[in-house]
Scaffold this active site. Sequence first.
Site, PDB file in Angstrom:
ATOM      1  N   ASP A 118      10.815   6.723  -9.864  1.00  0.00           N
ATOM      2  CA  ASP A 118      10.592   6.772 -11.308  1.00  0.00           C
ATOM      3  C   ASP A 118      11.282   5.643 -12.052  1.00  0.00           C
ATOM      4  O   ASP A 118      11.387   5.685 -13.283  1.00  0.00           O
ATOM      5  CB  ASP A 118      11.062   8.118 -11.856  1.00  0.00           C
ATOM      6  N   ASP A 182       1.909  10.222  -9.415  1.00  0.00           N
ATOM      7  CA  ASP A 182       2.648   9.704 -10.569  1.00  0.00           C
ATOM      8  C   ASP A 182       3.070   8.248 -10.384  1.00  0.00           C
ATOM      9  O   ASP A 182       3.250   7.510 -11.358  1.00  0.00           O
ATOM     10  CB  ASP A 182       3.922  10.523 -10.812  1.00  0.00           C
TER      11      ASP A 182
END
Length: 402
Positions: A118, A182
């Site tokens: 992330d 993601d």
Amino acid sequence: MPRRPAALRASISDHGLPDEYTQSPDIERAELARALSVAIDQIDRNLDDYYDRFPEPSSDNLTYSPTGNTDGWTTSFWTGLCWLAYEVTGDSRYRKAAEAQFETFERRLKSGEVKTHDLGFLYTLSAIAGHRLTGNDRYQSAAVTAADYLVDRFWEAPGLIQAWGDHEASEDSWERGRMIVDSMMNLPLLFWASETTGDPTYASIAETHARTNGQHIIRQDGSTFHTFKCDVDTGKPVGGETAQGYNASSCWSRGQTWAIYGYALAGDYTGEGEYVEIAAKLANYYLSKLEDDHVPRWDFDAPPDQDIRDSSAAAIAVCGLHELTCQLPFADDRTRFYRNAALSTLGSLATDYSTEDTESNGLLTDGAYDPSDGDYDECCIWGDYFYVEGLVRATQHWTRYW
């Protein structure tokens, strides 16, 4: 407004698109501008409470609690909101807040709390946005360092960036060799790093991951797995599973929107029309499964008794669909179609999912972080961010951070 000519409708139909978005939505630009003003006012009210702190990922009874920036993946969405507010208003208060928050992102890099894919979420909206708007080299340095950490998570044999955990974990680790949908939104950090440093390695890894993701996470019908694991030594596929969707074979709507936006961006960075067509295929599946008010259920395949919406997925979709219109040729029939879909969704969010006239300190109701843990019908900070980005895209001339 009259319907499009039959020949044009047939052309759109050939792409498997529903008829609904062939007509422009009723939402007026002035309504969207007002919605943006309402959102900026809410950001302003939150500024003192979250000057160098951050809202939790998800609210409790529509109210965010404060948190620090030591772990997790969502802190940058508040910083991104501050940068957007600064761009829209020119008010230096928002810039000063974003700059104060950036110091916590620098400390996080130094502390080593960066063992995650992330890094793109965290450092695109804090460091790259800051560098684009101020030119300060500190932002550039932090973003390149984050990109270096992200490169460390790349497995060459399967050609993927590992999502979670320590990439040097034991061979029997559930996380080892696992990518998630993601991650497509983390790749812009790597593409940017190549543009900034002149080193093609970052972009090469990003494009390799995009290809691997396309081979394994995207199903034939245009739906997506949430996660997929490969053997890191042989590169052979192991199989797809879910972590936040209903089950392994279902389609988690937020994951679908991460992929729409991510592939549209990959198409721009690489100049490869194939990625744009992948984004369109993903968008077509998403739009074909939407509810009447343009906001999806949290998982398209969840049973009727789990009729939970996810406004955060809808907000991401707005930005992904708009980006897709920027990457398709202007004369492509689908361009207006996707633009209409984005505006229809944005209008629905502004009209039916806004926290205006409530005691909430968030922006959108009905966000679903993880329904399997009972976390839904709340504000989600990334949903708030993409909602405002969508409003900015619809009403301003804006250069994206991604």
